[in-house]
Design a protein around this motif. Structure first.
Motif, PDB file in Angstrom:
ATOM      1  N   ILE A 229      21.159  39.590  31.147  1.00 15.42           N
ATOM      2  CA  ILE A 229      21.109  39.461  29.676  1.00 15.42           C
ATOM      3  C   ILE A 229      19.918  38.722  29.180  1.00 15.42           C
ATOM      4  O   ILE A 229      19.738  38.725  28.007  1.00 15.42           O
ATOM      5  CB  ILE A 229      22.342  38.306  29.421  1.00 15.42           C
ATOM      6  CG1 ILE A 229      22.880  38.380  28.211  1.00 15.42           C
ATOM      7  CG2 ILE A 229      21.972  36.975  29.571  1.00 15.42           C
ATOM      8  CD1 ILE A 229      23.510  39.800  27.812  1.00 15.42           C
TER       9      ILE A 229
ATOM     10  N   ARG B   4      15.912  44.872  26.742  1.00 17.18           N
ATOM     11  CA  ARG B   4      16.768  46.128  26.777  1.00 17.18           C
ATOM     12  C   ARG B   4      16.651  46.482  25.102  1.00 17.18           C
ATOM     13  O   ARG B   4      16.978  46.010  24.116  1.00 17.18           O
ATOM     14  CB  ARG B   4      18.516  45.857  27.015  1.00 17.18           C
ATOM     15  CG  ARG B   4      18.238  45.306  28.344  1.00 17.18           C
ATOM     16  CD  ARG B   4      20.036  45.138  28.956  1.00 17.18           C
ATOM     17  NE  ARG B   4      19.788  44.489  30.268  1.00 17.18           N
ATOM     18  CZ  ARG B   4      19.378  45.090  31.406  1.00 17.18           C
ATOM     19  NH1 ARG B   4      19.236  46.410  31.458  1.00 17.18           N
ATOM     20  NH2 ARG B   4      19.303  44.393  32.549  1.00 17.18           N
TER      21      ARG B   4
ATOM     22  N   LYS C 267      21.323  46.729  22.463  1.00 16.35           N
ATOM     23  CA  LYS C 267      21.842  45.481  22.352  1.00 16.35           C
ATOM     24  C   LYS C 267      23.384  45.559  21.788  1.00 16.35           C
ATOM     25  O   LYS C 267      23.584  46.351  20.830  1.00 16.35           O
ATOM     26  CB  LYS C 267      21.230  44.507  21.750  1.00 16.35           C
ATOM     27  CG  LYS C 267      19.902  44.180  22.473  1.00 16.35           C
ATOM     28  CD  LYS C 267      18.712  43.303  21.453  1.00 16.35           C
ATOM     29  CE  LYS C 267      17.567  42.931  22.250  1.00 16.35           C
ATOM     30  NZ  LYS C 267      16.831  44.038  22.601  1.00 16.35           N
ATOM     31  N   TRP C 268      24.382  44.594  22.391  1.00 12.19           N
ATOM     32  CA  TRP C 268      25.688  44.777  21.836  1.00 12.19           C
ATOM     33  C   TRP C 268      25.890  43.614  20.839  1.00 12.19           C
ATOM     34  O   TRP C 268      26.055  43.919  19.710  1.00 12.19           O
ATOM     35  CB  TRP C 268      26.669  44.724  22.871  1.00 12.19           C
ATOM     36  CG  TRP C 268      27.887  44.831  22.734  1.00 12.19           C
ATOM     37  CD1 TRP C 268      28.640  45.340  21.750  1.00 12.19           C
ATOM     38  CD2 TRP C 268      29.086  44.032  23.230  1.00 12.19           C
ATOM     39  NE1 TRP C 268      29.992  45.203  21.697  1.00 12.19           N
ATOM     40  CE2 TRP C 268      30.343  44.560  23.033  1.00 12.19           C
ATOM     41  CE3 TRP C 268      29.162  43.251  24.621  1.00 12.19           C
ATOM     42  CZ2 TRP C 268      31.427  44.024  23.066  1.00 12.19           C
ATOM     43  CZ3 TRP C 268      30.293  42.770  24.837  1.00 12.19           C
ATOM     44  CH2 TRP C 268      31.628  43.118  24.281  1.00 12.19           C
TER      45      TRP C 268
ATOM     46  N   LYS D 243      24.392  41.365  19.193  1.00 17.34           N
ATOM     47  CA  LYS D 243      22.912  41.300  18.958  1.00 17.34           C
ATOM     48  C   LYS D 243      22.604  39.719  18.518  1.00 17.34           C
ATOM     49  O   LYS D 243      21.451  39.281  19.013  1.00 17.34           O
ATOM     50  CB  LYS D 243      22.547  41.877  17.678  1.00 17.34           C
ATOM     51  CG  LYS D 243      22.656  43.615  18.061  1.00 17.34           C
ATOM     52  CD  LYS D 243      22.281  44.565  16.661  1.00 17.34           C
ATOM     53  CE  LYS D 243      22.320  45.829  17.230  1.00 17.34           C
ATOM     54  NZ  LYS D 243      21.751  46.759  16.209  1.00 17.34           N
TER      55      LYS D 243
ATOM     56  N   GLU E  45      22.261  38.339  22.065  1.00 19.69           N
ATOM     57  CA  GLU E  45      21.400  39.003  23.085  1.00 19.69           C
ATOM     58  C   GLU E  45      20.013  39.095  22.671  1.00 19.69           C
ATOM     59  O   GLU E  45      19.137  39.042  23.555  1.00 19.69           O
ATOM     60  CB  GLU E  45      21.965  40.455  23.302  1.00 19.69           C
ATOM     61  CG  GLU E  45      23.229  40.406  23.942  1.00 19.69           C
ATOM     62  CD  GLU E  45      23.956  42.007  24.378  1.00 19.69           C
ATOM     63  OE1 GLU E  45      23.262  42.746  24.097  1.00 19.69           O
ATOM     64  OE2 GLU E  45      24.774  42.127  24.690  1.00 19.69           O
TER      65      GLU E  45
ATOM     66  N   LEU F 103      18.408  35.645  23.551  1.00 24.55           N
ATOM     67  CA  LEU F 103      18.470  35.442  24.952  1.00 24.55           C
ATOM     68  C   LEU F 103      17.398  36.117  25.498  1.00 24.55           C
ATOM     69  O   LEU F 103      16.716  35.743  26.404  1.00 24.55           O
ATOM     70  CB  LEU F 103      19.705  35.826  25.395  1.00 24.55           C
ATOM     71  CG  LEU F 103      20.667  34.899  25.265  1.00 24.55           C
ATOM     72  CD1 LEU F 103      22.424  35.425  25.562  1.00 24.55           C
ATOM     73  CD2 LEU F 103      20.431  33.523  26.168  1.00 24.55           C
ATOM     74  N   ALA F 104      16.923  37.215  25.084  1.00 23.48           N
ATOM     75  CA  ALA F 104      15.946  38.263  25.679  1.00 23.48           C
ATOM     76  C   ALA F 104      14.525  37.874  25.239  1.00 23.48           C
ATOM     77  O   ALA F 104      13.846  37.795  26.044  1.00 23.48           O
ATOM     78  CB  ALA F 104      16.136  39.555  24.863  1.00 23.48           C
TER      79      ALA F 104
ATOM     80  N   TYR G 161      27.795  50.532  25.830  1.00 21.13           N
ATOM     81  CA  TYR G 161      28.013  49.042  25.792  1.00 21.13           C
ATOM     82  C   TYR G 161      28.835  48.408  27.075  1.00 21.13           C
ATOM     83  O   TYR G 161      29.085  47.081  27.120  1.00 21.13           O
ATOM     84  CB  TYR G 161      28.614  48.493  24.239  1.00 21.13           C
ATOM     85  CG  TYR G 161      28.015  48.897  23.054  1.00 21.13           C
ATOM     86  CD1 TYR G 161      26.437  48.714  23.344  1.00 21.13           C
ATOM     87  CD2 TYR G 161      28.469  48.994  21.680  1.00 21.13           C
ATOM     88  CE1 TYR G 161      25.942  48.819  22.067  1.00 21.13           C
ATOM     89  CE2 TYR G 161      27.835  49.054  20.746  1.00 21.13           C
ATOM     90  CZ  TYR G 161      26.422  49.216  20.780  1.00 21.13           C
ATOM     91  OH  TYR G 161      25.686  49.162  19.585  1.00 21.13           O
TER      92      TYR G 161
ATOM     93  N   HIS H 102      27.142  46.155  29.001  1.00 24.08           N
ATOM     94  CA  HIS H 102      26.874  44.737  28.395  1.00 24.08           C
ATOM     95  C   HIS H 102      28.193  43.996  28.427  1.00 24.08           C
ATOM     96  O   HIS H 102      28.330  42.740  28.827  1.00 24.08           O
ATOM     97  CB  HIS H 102      26.470  44.819  26.935  1.00 24.08           C
ATOM     98  CG  HIS H 102      24.951  45.445  26.775  1.00 24.08           C
ATOM     99  ND1 HIS H 102      24.036  44.839  26.394  1.00 24.08           N
ATOM    100  CD2 HIS H 102      24.750  46.839  26.742  1.00 24.08           C
ATOM    101  CE1 HIS H 102      22.872  45.425  26.166  1.00 24.08           C
ATOM    102  NE2 HIS H 102      23.274  46.815  26.623  1.00 24.08           N
TER     103      HIS H 102
ATOM    104  N   TRP I 244      28.875  40.434  30.384  1.00 27.34           N
ATOM    105  CA  TRP I 244      29.386  39.334  29.493  1.00 27.34           C
ATOM    106  C   TRP I 244      30.547  38.644  30.113  1.00 27.34           C
ATOM    107  O   TRP I 244      30.882  37.555  30.444  1.00 27.34           O
ATOM    108  CB  TRP I 244      29.514  39.527  28.206  1.00 27.34           C
ATOM    109  CG  TRP I 244      28.540  39.640  27.200  1.00 27.34           C
ATOM    110  CD1 TRP I 244      27.746  40.706  26.835  1.00 27.34           C
ATOM    111  CD2 TRP I 244      27.857  38.146  27.002  1.00 27.34           C
ATOM    112  NE1 TRP I 244      26.612  39.858  25.990  1.00 27.34           N
ATOM    113  CE2 TRP I 244      26.599  38.602  26.090  1.00 27.34           C
ATOM    114  CE3 TRP I 244      27.880  36.719  27.189  1.00 27.34           C
ATOM    115  CZ2 TRP I 244      25.930  37.498  25.623  1.00 27.34           C
ATOM    116  CZ3 TRP I 244      27.290  36.179  26.588  1.00 27.34           C
ATOM    117  CH2 TRP I 244      26.169  36.451  25.537  1.00 27.34           C
TER     118      TRP I 244
END
Length: 370
Positions: A140, A144, A147-148, A150, A153, A156-157, A303, A306, A310
């Protein structure tokens, strides 16, 4: 394709249910069914993660996962692992541990097999929780394109750009778990640290024998690359596939912790647990994994990766929480199902939007007048 992939699972399930009935009558049969459903519900995220790794292996190693891998999953994690934990905790030799297990004592009775395994729950939860948490964080916190969730993510990215972000977050989580674990603090910190070390070790070994980002292969690994999978990516063989197989088995084992511990809330009979969790649950999880690989499902529903991670993150947090607060296994199982289901639905909507956009681009030139 469906019958070819799941045929053995259905056959093994029927045999396991018959054995359970002959062993303990209708009650044992019902418990076996419940444990099988529990294991499958807990393992949807496991199947998705396994499939993403397995699709990088050639057909030989995929078959190894179904043969040797199932032996490890059933006998290693569902039978030998609880015996080992009880033996170490109570200072028993293997014969004494097996004898205690076959007594099928009440988990509430001090000194019984189920009781001793329950007493070892903090260190098991700390080890498995930290291993899975590191797996979640490494996914995570990485950048990437797709993103699912968003709003979570994207930040966090960005946080993942910090050097050692996953390690820092993992150590912080372990410190919190240790701080609230009371008299078990020492063993929780040690077990959690061992979980992190195990993750970095198996992940590092997998990368050591893997192909680098430029696609170069070591001279000693001329047979490293083999056939291509449904995604068109080259599949691994040789040492690379072997190390990836070991990595896959360790991840698969880590997913088993919650199921093994949760099973003792239902029954302390090791035979019923082996039949339900192992022969039914583990077989179906493996068949589902192979089905996802052969159908190319993960590339079609983007997805799912992802959603699975999660769910892994949620499972890791739950394992750490259960060090001090019991959580019903139904909640643990439903979380994985909810995340995977939501990711699947989101993937379908994303695919529809993409197809609609492609159709609009195709029709637009036809409407332009010269």
């Amino acid at each position: 394709m469906f019958l070819k992939t799941f045929g053995w699972s259905f056959a093994v399930t029927i045999i396991a249910l018959v054995v359970a009935f002959l062993y303990g009558g209708p009650q044992a049969l019902i418990l076996c069914v419940i444990l099988g459903i529990l294991e499958i519900s807990l393992s949807f995220d496991n199947a998705v993660v396994n499939a993403r790794i397995l699709e990088r292996m050639n057909p030989f190693w995929q078959k190894m996962f179904l043969s040797v891998g199932i032996i490890i999953a059933v006998f290693g994690m569902r039978i030998l692992f609880p015996l080992l934990i009880v033996g170490v905790t109570a200072g028993l030799n293997p014969v004494e541990a097996v004898s205690l297990a076959m007594e099928k004592g009440d988990p509430q009775t001090p000194g019984s097999y189920g009781y001793l395994l329950h007493e070892a729950h903090p260190q098991i939860a700390a080890f498995g929780g930290m291993f899975l948490l590191m797996l979640f964080l490494d996914f995570i916190l990485a950048h990437r394109d797709i993103k699912w969730i968003k709003f979570l993510e994207i930040p966090l990215a960005r946080l993942g750009k910090l050097e050692g972000a996953s390690l820092i977050a993992g150590m912080a989580a372990l410190a919190i778990a240790g701080a609230v674990s009371g008299e078990k603090q020492g063993i929780v910190l040690l077990s959690g640290l061992l979980g992190m070390i195990t993750y970095f070790l198996v992940n590092g070994l997998g990368n050591l024998f893997d192909v680098d980002q430029d696609g170069d292969v070591d001279a000693d690994d001329a047979n490293l690359m083999a056939h291509t999978g449904p995604s068109g990516a080259a599949q691994l063989a040789g040492k690379a596939a072997f190390m990836l197989f070991l990595y896959l088995e360790v991840i698969d084992a880590s997913f088993s912790f919650d199921g093994v511990i949760g099973a003792f809330a239902i029954t302390s009979d090791p035979i019923i647990i082996a039949l339900g969790l192992g022969f039914i649950g583990a077989m179906f999880v493996r068949s589902l994994t192979v089905f996802l690989v052969r159908q190319g499902t993960l590339d079609e529903f983007e997805y799912l990766d992802h959603g699975a991670h999660w769910a892994i993150g949620a499972l890791a947090v739950i394992l750490l929480i259960t060090i001090v607060v019991p959580i019903n296994e139904i909640i643990t199982g439903l979380i994985g199902v909810v995340f995977i289901g939501a990711a699947f639905a989101g993937s379908i909507m994303r695919n529809r939007r993409n197809r609609a956009a492609e159709q609009d681009e195709t029709l637009e030139p036809a409407g332009v007048k010269s």
